[in-house]
Design a protein around this motif. Structure first.
Motif, mmCIF file in Angstrom:
data_model
loop_
_atom_site.group_PDB
_atom_site.id
_atom_site.type_symbol
_atom_site.label_atom_id
_atom_site.label_comp_id
_atom_site.label_asym_id
_atom_site.label_seq_id
_atom_site.Cartn_x
_atom_site.Cartn_y
_atom_site.Cartn_z
ATOM 1 N N GLY A 107 32.045 39.059 47.263
ATOM 2 C CA GLY A 107 33.313 40.216 47.357
ATOM 3 C C GLY A 107 34.215 39.672 46.249
ATOM 4 N N PHE A 108 34.255 40.301 45.150
ATOM 5 C CA PHE A 108 35.245 40.062 44.009
ATOM 6 C C PHE A 108 35.206 38.612 43.750
ATOM 7 C CE2 PHE A 108 36.536 43.519 46.754
ATOM 8 C CZ PHE A 108 36.243 44.383 46.214
ATOM 9 N N GLY A 109 34.028 37.696 43.834
ATOM 10 C CA GLY A 109 33.964 36.501 43.298
ATOM 11 C C GLY A 109 32.345 36.215 42.922
ATOM 12 N N CYS A 110 32.096 35.091 42.705
ATOM 13 C CA CYS A 110 30.588 34.434 42.544
ATOM 14 C C CYS A 110 30.674 32.960 42.836
ATOM 15 C CB CYS A 110 30.303 34.687 40.973
ATOM 16 S SG CYS A 110 31.139 33.212 39.877
ATOM 17 N N GLY A 111 29.669 32.631 42.997
ATOM 18 C CA GLY A 111 29.216 31.295 43.492
ATOM 19 C C GLY A 111 29.642 30.171 42.267
ATOM 20 N N ARG A 112 30.064 29.021 42.828
ATOM 21 C CA ARG A 112 30.071 27.943 41.966
ATOM 22 C C ARG A 112 29.007 27.486 41.168
ATOM 23 N NH1 ARG A 112 34.695 24.446 42.920
ATOM 24 N NH2 ARG A 112 36.166 24.942 44.452
ATOM 25 N N LYS A 117 32.327 46.189 40.091
ATOM 26 C CA LYS A 117 32.421 46.462 38.820
ATOM 27 C C LYS A 117 33.620 46.788 38.284
ATOM 28 C CE LYS A 117 27.604 48.445 38.703
ATOM 29 N NZ LYS A 117 26.799 49.332 38.334
ATOM 30 N N ARG A 118 34.509 47.419 39.223
ATOM 31 C CA ARG A 118 35.896 47.629 38.713
ATOM 32 C C ARG A 118 36.769 46.527 38.851
ATOM 33 N NH1 ARG A 118 39.858 52.214 41.673
ATOM 34 N NH2 ARG A 118 41.604 51.955 40.342
ATOM 35 N N PHE A 119 36.506 45.664 39.967
ATOM 36 C CA PHE A 119 37.892 44.686 39.999
ATOM 37 C C PHE A 119 37.175 42.982 39.919
ATOM 38 C CE2 PHE A 119 39.172 48.188 42.778
ATOM 39 C CZ PHE A 119 40.631 48.432 42.162
ATOM 40 N N ASN A 120 35.974 42.921 40.106
ATOM 41 C CA ASN A 120 35.535 41.552 40.064
ATOM 42 C C ASN A 120 35.651 40.820 38.624
ATOM 43 O OD1 ASN A 120 34.143 38.987 39.960
ATOM 44 N ND2 ASN A 120 32.797 40.026 41.914
ATOM 45 N N PRO A 121 36.573 39.824 38.536
ATOM 46 C CA PRO A 121 36.760 39.308 37.208
ATOM 47 C C PRO A 121 35.383 38.739 36.548
ATOM 48 C CG PRO A 121 37.906 38.060 38.619
ATOM 49 C CD PRO A 121 37.483 39.167 39.372
ATOM 50 N N PHE A 122 34.730 38.307 37.513
ATOM 51 C CA PHE A 122 33.408 37.704 37.016
ATOM 52 C C PHE A 122 32.400 38.616 36.363
ATOM 53 C CE2 PHE A 122 35.395 34.572 40.082
ATOM 54 C CZ PHE A 122 35.382 33.689 39.229
ATOM 55 N N LEU A 123 32.407 39.712 36.630
ATOM 56 C CA LEU A 123 31.630 40.798 36.143
ATOM 57 C C LEU A 123 32.268 41.549 34.895
ATOM 58 C CD1 LEU A 123 30.312 42.664 39.456
ATOM 59 C CD2 LEU A 123 29.031 40.891 38.018
ATOM 60 N N ARG A 124 33.699 41.092 34.748
ATOM 61 C CA ARG A 124 34.115 41.650 33.562
ATOM 62 C C ARG A 124 34.858 40.872 32.335
ATOM 63 N NH1 ARG A 124 39.185 42.870 35.380
ATOM 64 N NH2 ARG A 124 39.633 44.124 34.049
ATOM 65 N N ALA A 125 33.952 39.808 32.073
ATOM 66 C CA ALA A 125 34.266 38.909 31.088
ATOM 67 C C ALA A 125 33.954 39.539 30.044
ATOM 68 C CB ALA A 125 33.542 37.538 31.284
ATOM 69 N N ASP A 126 33.437 40.615 29.549
ATOM 70 C CA ASP A 126 33.131 41.062 28.391
ATOM 71 C C ASP A 126 34.267 42.151 27.971
ATOM 72 O OD1 ASP A 126 32.109 42.730 30.210
ATOM 73 O OD2 ASP A 126 30.132 43.198 29.193
ATOM 74 N N GLN A 127 35.269 42.189 28.961
ATOM 75 C CA GLN A 127 36.073 43.659 28.743
ATOM 76 C C GLN A 127 37.521 42.904 28.118
ATOM 77 O OE1 GLN A 127 36.287 45.367 32.652
ATOM 78 N NE2 GLN A 127 34.053 45.793 32.471
ATOM 79 N N PRO A 128 37.774 43.372 27.244
ATOM 80 C CA PRO A 128 39.129 42.815 26.388
ATOM 81 C C PRO A 128 40.425 42.646 26.935
ATOM 82 C CG PRO A 128 37.979 44.379 25.061
ATOM 83 C CD PRO A 128 37.472 44.598 26.492
ATOM 84 N N ASP A 129 40.695 43.621 28.285
ATOM 85 C CA ASP A 129 41.938 43.509 29.011
ATOM 86 C C ASP A 129 41.946 42.326 29.795
ATOM 87 O OD1 ASP A 129 39.609 44.781 30.525
ATOM 88 O OD2 ASP A 129 41.320 44.850 32.137
ATOM 89 N N LEU A 130 40.782 41.753 30.330
ATOM 90 C CA LEU A 130 40.693 40.469 30.981
ATOM 91 C C LEU A 130 41.103 39.290 30.086
ATOM 92 C CD1 LEU A 130 40.126 38.909 33.947
ATOM 93 C CD2 LEU A 130 37.771 38.705 33.016
ATOM 94 N N ALA A 131 40.819 39.316 29.032
ATOM 95 C CA ALA A 131 40.886 38.070 28.136
ATOM 96 C C ALA A 131 42.465 38.242 27.893
ATOM 97 C CB ALA A 131 40.115 38.074 27.065
ATOM 98 N N ALA A 132 42.948 39.440 27.499
ATOM 99 C CA ALA A 132 44.527 39.590 27.303
ATOM 100 C C ALA A 132 45.284 39.218 28.351
ATOM 101 C CB ALA A 132 44.712 41.012 26.708
ATOM 102 N N ARG A 133 44.966 39.560 29.547
ATOM 103 C CA ARG A 133 45.714 39.183 31.074
ATOM 104 C C ARG A 133 45.575 37.754 30.910
ATOM 105 N NH1 ARG A 133 43.306 42.582 33.851
ATOM 106 N NH2 ARG A 133 45.265 43.957 33.640
#
Length: 256
Positions: free
Chosen positions: A138-143, A218-234
């Motif tokens: 939930g909103f994460g991924c494994g090490r 898909k909306r919130f998990n940062p590990f599924l959003r690494a290709d979305q520019p807003d995450l890198a900007a944040r």
């Protein structure tokens, strides 16, 4: 091929391991990642039920510790990754990517290989349910104990491609901790705060944060959003390569 959506019940093992029990016909159940035998036996005894299948996602002890005791008691069919069978309990069926398993006349499971957390990790899809082990939380991924960032990113993209209505059944109850991490990246975000409050209402009532729909991931998990520019900007990253951004977020989570 049966396509019925399964009835699934949680069994807690230890502090936060979730063993998922899948209802089959004629009062039989399947267990996903039984790290301990005793809670599964208690669950089955309370229903005068039997165990027919054990589905293993990966070799870590907190996911396989109860397998042999359950096999001996119930004669359950043990299923796990062909690629990792040397590190798993003895398998009755060793599965490959794309394999299909008939569990009964109503339910079938499909197998996806998702290396990253471990090299031999697999997940199972049964109807609208995804049993993700330690690949997607939930909103994460494994090490990344064995795989590379590129490997894990590719695996997560396979899961992100699944339908929004897919229900996520992860191997640990880590959702609230992962949301706290996400709030450290996005302090005061009203959507995240509302999401967290809703999950706290569920856990305060004795429930779990799982399952919930993949659309939320898909909306919130940062590990599924690494290709979305807003995450890198944040994160104030100049990187544009999603694998590098994913690796940076994973590094931040490791030290959180």
């Amino acid at each position: 091929m049966p396509q019925t959506n399964p009835c699934v019940e949680p069994v807690l093992a230890g502090k936060d391991n979730l063993i998922w029990m899948i209802a089959l016909s004629t009062n039989r159940w399947a267990a996903v990642d039984p790290g301990e035998a005793a809670p599964v036996m208690a669950f089955l005894d309370s229903r005068a039920a039997s165990l027919s299948h054990i589905l293993i996602t990966h070799h870590h002890a907190d996911h396989i510790g109860g397998v042999e005791s359950l096999r001996q008691r119930y004669g359950a069919v043990v299923i796990g990754a062909h690629a990792d069978q040397a590190r798993l309990p003895k398998l009755d069926r060793a599965v490959l990517d794309g394999d299909h398993l008939i569990l009964d006349d109503q339910l079938a499971a499909s197998v996806l290989e998702v290396p990253g957390h471990t090299l031999g990790h697999v997940v199972y899809r049964i109807g609208d349910a995804l049993f993700s082990g330690d690949t997607l939380f939930g909103f994460g991924c494994g090490r990344l104990f064995e795989g590379t960032p590129a490997m894990m990113w590719h695996s997560l993209m396979r899961l992100r491609a699944l339908p929004d209505e897919t229900r996520l059944f992860a191997g640990h109850e880590y959702t609230l901790l992962n949301l706290d991490f996400l709030l450290s990246l996005q302090p005061g975000d009203p959507d995240l705060l509302a999401l967290r409050a809703g999950f706290i209402t569920r856990t305060d009532a004795g429930g779990y944060t799982l399952p919930h729909p993949l659309s939320l991931e898909k909306r919130f998990n940062p590990f599924l959003r690494a290709d979305q520019p807003d995450l890198a900007a944040r994160l104030h990253l100049s990187e544009t390569d999603p694998v590098a951004i994913f690796a940076q977020v994973r590094s931040l989570r490791n030290s959180y």
